[in-house]
Every structure is written in structure tokens, then in C-alpha cells.
Design a protein around this motif. Structure first.
Motif, mmCIF file in Angstrom:
data_model
loop_
_atom_site.group_PDB
_atom_site.id
_atom_site.type_symbol
_atom_site.label_atom_id
_atom_site.label_comp_id
_atom_site.label_asym_id
_atom_site.label_seq_id
_atom_site.Cartn_x
_atom_site.Cartn_y
_atom_site.Cartn_z
ATOM 1 N N MET A 45 36.527 -6.126 17.416
ATOM 2 C CA MET A 45 37.716 -5.502 17.994
ATOM 3 C C MET A 45 38.957 -6.362 17.765
ATOM 4 N N SER A 46 38.798 -7.665 17.636
ATOM 5 C CA SER A 46 39.937 -8.526 17.303
ATOM 6 C C SER A 46 40.441 -8.230 15.895
ATOM 7 N N THR A 49 42.293 -5.040 16.024
ATOM 8 C CA THR A 49 43.605 -5.259 16.635
ATOM 9 C C THR A 49 44.589 -5.861 15.640
ATOM 10 N N ALA A 52 45.645 -3.190 13.365
ATOM 11 C CA ALA A 52 46.574 -2.273 14.034
ATOM 12 C C ALA A 52 47.976 -2.874 14.131
ATOM 13 N N LEU A 53 48.051 -4.181 14.309
ATOM 14 C CA LEU A 53 49.356 -4.829 14.434
ATOM 15 C C LEU A 53 50.061 -5.023 13.091
ATOM 16 N N ALA A 78 40.535 3.047 13.493
ATOM 17 C CA ALA A 78 40.866 1.985 14.451
ATOM 18 C C ALA A 78 41.217 2.585 15.813
ATOM 19 N N SER A 79 42.001 3.652 15.807
ATOM 20 C CA SER A 79 42.360 4.318 17.065
ATOM 21 C C SER A 79 41.120 4.861 17.764
ATOM 22 N N PHE A 82 39.380 2.007 19.485
ATOM 23 C CA PHE A 82 40.084 1.648 20.719
ATOM 24 C C PHE A 82 39.777 2.644 21.833
#
Length: 97
Positions: A45-46, A49, A52-53, A78-79, A82
């Protein structure tokens, strides 16, 4: 009198089934919580993230417009991750929200 004993037996059976179902549900919540708190899941998940950034910035700087659809698909995945993570956390952790 026979009717009352039968009702009591049914209520007792229903109570036992409910207790068993509740215990299984709590056990599932514990397993999901352990999975979400595992190093592998946190690392994965990192990475999601970080993508995503910065993924869109990398796309704009380093790639041609013809690969936009690929980045869009990765962003949708990715969404979804999340959404799944937050849903599972809300389900398995009391008072998460």
C-alpha cells in the motif's frame, strides 16, 4: 407444556447458532486485521500511495500521450485498492471512523 419445551429447545439452538456465527465473524475480523497490519500489505500500500502521489507527474514528464490510458488504468486499480483497504479497516476495527 410440550409446546413450551419445543420452543425453549429452538431458542437454545438459535442462540448457539448465533454465538457460533458471531465467533466465526470475530475470527474473520481478526485475520483480516492481521493481514492489513502485515509488513507485506503495508509495503504494498505504500508503493500504491507513492504511485498515487507521483505517478501523474512522471507520466507528464517522461511519457508520450499515447500511454495515458495505461496510467489511467493503473490509477483506477490503485483507487480500488484504497477503497478495499478502507472498507476492510472499517469492518474489522471497532471505532475506525
Amino acid at each position: 407444556p410440550l409446546h413450551d419445551e419445543s420452543d425453549t429447545e429452538i431458542e437454545s439452538l438459535n442462540h448457539k447458532q448465533t454465538a457460533t456465527a458471531t465467533a466465526k465473524l470475530n475470527q474473520a475480523k481478526i485475520l483480516v486485521n492481521k493481514f492489513l497490519d502485515s509488513n507485506a500489505t503495508i509495503t504494498f500500500m505504500s508503493f500504491i500511495t507513492v504511485y498515487a502521489l507521483y505517478g501523474d507527474d512522471v507520466r507528464i514528464i517522461a511519457f508520450q500521450p499515447n500511454v495515458d490510458i495505461i496510467f489511467l488504468a493503473i490509477s483506477a486499480v490503485a483507487s480500488a485498492f484504497f477503497l478495499i483497504e478502507i472498507s476492510l479497516l472499517c469492518w474489522c476495527k471497532e471505532g475506525y471512523l
